[in-house]
Design an enzyme around this catalytic site. Structure first.
Site, PDB file in Angstrom:
ATOM      1  N   ARG A 112       0.602  12.517  -9.284  1.00  0.00           N
ATOM      2  CA  ARG A 112       1.179  11.177  -9.137  1.00  0.00           C
ATOM      3  C   ARG A 112       2.600  11.096  -9.686  1.00  0.00           C
ATOM      4  O   ARG A 112       3.402  10.290  -9.259  1.00  0.00           O
ATOM      5  CB  ARG A 112       0.321  10.148  -9.881  1.00  0.00           C
TER       6      ARG A 112
ATOM      7  N   PHE B 171      -2.812  15.928   4.351  1.00  0.00           N
ATOM      8  CA  PHE B 171      -2.996  15.401   2.997  1.00  0.00           C
ATOM      9  C   PHE B 171      -1.696  15.518   2.207  1.00  0.00           C
ATOM     10  O   PHE B 171      -1.073  16.568   2.191  1.00  0.00           O
ATOM     11  CB  PHE B 171      -4.098  16.196   2.304  1.00  0.00           C
TER      12      PHE B 171
ATOM     13  N   ASP C  57      -4.304   5.393   6.150  1.00  0.00           N
ATOM     14  CA  ASP C  57      -4.758   6.439   7.082  1.00  0.00           C
ATOM     15  C   ASP C  57      -5.874   5.916   7.978  1.00  0.00           C
ATOM     16  O   ASP C  57      -5.604   5.384   9.030  1.00  0.00           O
ATOM     17  CB  ASP C  57      -5.069   7.779   6.397  1.00  0.00           C
TER      18      ASP C  57
ATOM     19  N   GLU D 202       0.855  -1.189   0.000  1.00  0.00           N
ATOM     20  CA  GLU D 202       0.000   0.000   0.000  1.00  0.00           C
ATOM     21  C   GLU D 202       0.887   1.233   0.000  1.00  0.00           C
ATOM     22  O   GLU D 202       1.942   1.239   0.643  1.00  0.00           O
ATOM     23  CB  GLU D 202      -0.848   0.020   1.288  1.00  0.00           C
ATOM     24  N   ASP D 203       0.457   2.286  -0.689  1.00  0.00           N
ATOM     25  CA  ASP D 203       1.215   3.537  -0.639  1.00  0.00           C
ATOM     26  C   ASP D 203       1.025   4.218   0.703  1.00  0.00           C
ATOM     27  O   ASP D 203       1.939   4.747   1.296  1.00  0.00           O
ATOM     28  CB  ASP D 203       0.820   4.468  -1.792  1.00  0.00           C
TER      29      ASP D 203
END
Ligand code: AMP
Length: 369
Positions: A166, A153, A104, A100-101
């Protein structure tokens, strides 16, 4: 500083720092899996760069495949996550490492665990490049973590803001400018929803009405909706733990918001305290609580009128309305003191022309800065 769509972002992690985190994870996995060939499963889209660099840093034989999930768009708090690209068939008996990047709230993770629990893999582990410890619900263990980061964020290195960003080599953090967070306070029928509609346009704020979120969930037959309905039908408050969690999810879903109007929340002291703690953990705060004041008898007439137009059952029955006022007097009214102690309470006359009331509210907001 860079701009993506309408937001500004500032540098947060350099290529070097990201590389170090990727190499660290690769080393840890290599130590655990040197005697077998693990399958890496990248979670699209965000993890594609991480997967690529991790593979390059992995010193032993390994395989790779991908899954794709998508968070349900819209007004939901149930965390409905759709599977767009499913697990490939040939993972039977194998050791799987999910890449997973970022983790949260853990909503996507929950879906991944669910997905892989249904397969006959030998075992599966979770590796996340970034991890927001402050807001992760802690439900499942995360075996490999690249970097713990604060709950702001971020974009870059595969992560996006509305699909942009990205392709950035570094990671950027959102630059928050003069956020305004307001609580609109007042009895049912005081005009909170109507006024929030005007204020959100004028001040570019995100409007969160807990009543609306509950009604949306009821309409869609979600688990949360079914639970809430039993309380709402009687005019009772939905339990704090449910409402607080839902509110937090709504805020998390809007990391790019310039501020929030909380409408119908908090309604109890426990909710107000939870809101303060939660906002504090995100470097945010309530700037003002503005009460719309009106007489009970006027409100009852307004609600009955509204009930005829909207079909809302809790607006059509005078007993239910009186029960909601009773709930307000007992549980919500004490919040006036709570916010007065913080010097944030402002009362506004809620009787009159709609535009006139908007002007009264705007004056309070403009005087804040
Ligand atoms: P509203 O649309 O704000 O009048 O809310 C309608 C109903 O939703 C209320 O009567 C409660 O049953 C429920 N509700 C909305 N917000 C909350 C909250 N903050 N805490 C508990 N229950 C809530």
């Amino acid at each position: 500083m860079i701009k993506l769509h309408d937001k500004y972002f500032e540098p947060f992690l350099s290529e070097e720092e990201i590389k170090r985190a990727v190499t660290k994870i690769a080393g840890e996995i290599a130590a655990d899996y040197k005697d077998e060939v693990p399958i890496f499963v990248g979670v699209l889209n965000g993890a594609f760069m991480f997967v690529s660099d991790l593979m390059k840093a992995y010193p032993h034989p390994c395989e790779v495949t991908f899954v794709k999930l998508s968070s349900y768009q819209g007004l939901t708090s149930t965390g409905i996550v759709e599977t767009l690209l499913d697990v490939s068939e040939d993972i039977k008996g194998r050791s799987v490492i999910i890449l997973e990047d970022i983790i949260d709230t853990g909503r996507t993770l929950q879906q991944l665990v669910h997905l892989f629990s249904d397969t006959n893999v030998k075992e599966f582990k979770i590796a996340s490049l970034f991890y927001k410890a402050e807001i992760y619900n802690g439900e499942y263990p995360i075996h490999y973590v690249g970097l713990e980061i604060p709950s702001k964020f971020i974009v870059g290195y595969g992560l996006d803001y509305n699909e942009h960003g990205r392709n950035l080599n570094e990671v950027y953090q959102i630059k928050q400018t003069n956020m305004i967070n307001l609580v609109l306070f007042g009895k049912p029928g005081a005009g909170k929803g109507t006024q929030a509609g005007f204020l959100k346009e004028k001040y570019n704020l995100k409007h969160i009405s807990t009543g609306d979120v509950f009604r949306y969930n009821i309409k869609n037959g979600t688990e949360l909706g079914t639970l809430a309905k039993s309380y709402m039908d009687k005019g009772d408050l939905v339990p704090d733990e449910v409402t607080i969690k839902m509110l937090q999810d709504e805020v998390e879903k809007n990391p790019e918001a310039a501020g929030f109007i909380f409408d119908g929340f908090p309604r109890t002291t426990a909710q107000a305290e939870a809101l303060d703690n939660f906002l504090d953990s995100k470097d945010m705060k309530i700037d003002a609580t503005i009460a719309l004041e009106a007489d009970d008898e006027i409100l009852i007439q307004r609600l009955l009128e509204r009930g005829k137009e909207s079909g809302r059952s809790d607006d059509q029955d005078e007993d239910k309305i009186r029960n909601r006022f009773e709930e307000y007097n007992q549980k919500t009214a004490p919040l006036k003191d709570y916010y007065e102690k913080q010097g944030k309470f402002h009362a506004v006359n809620g009787i009159g022309d709609i535009a006139e009331i908007t002007a009264r509210l705007s004056k309070v907001i403009d005087d804040l800065s």
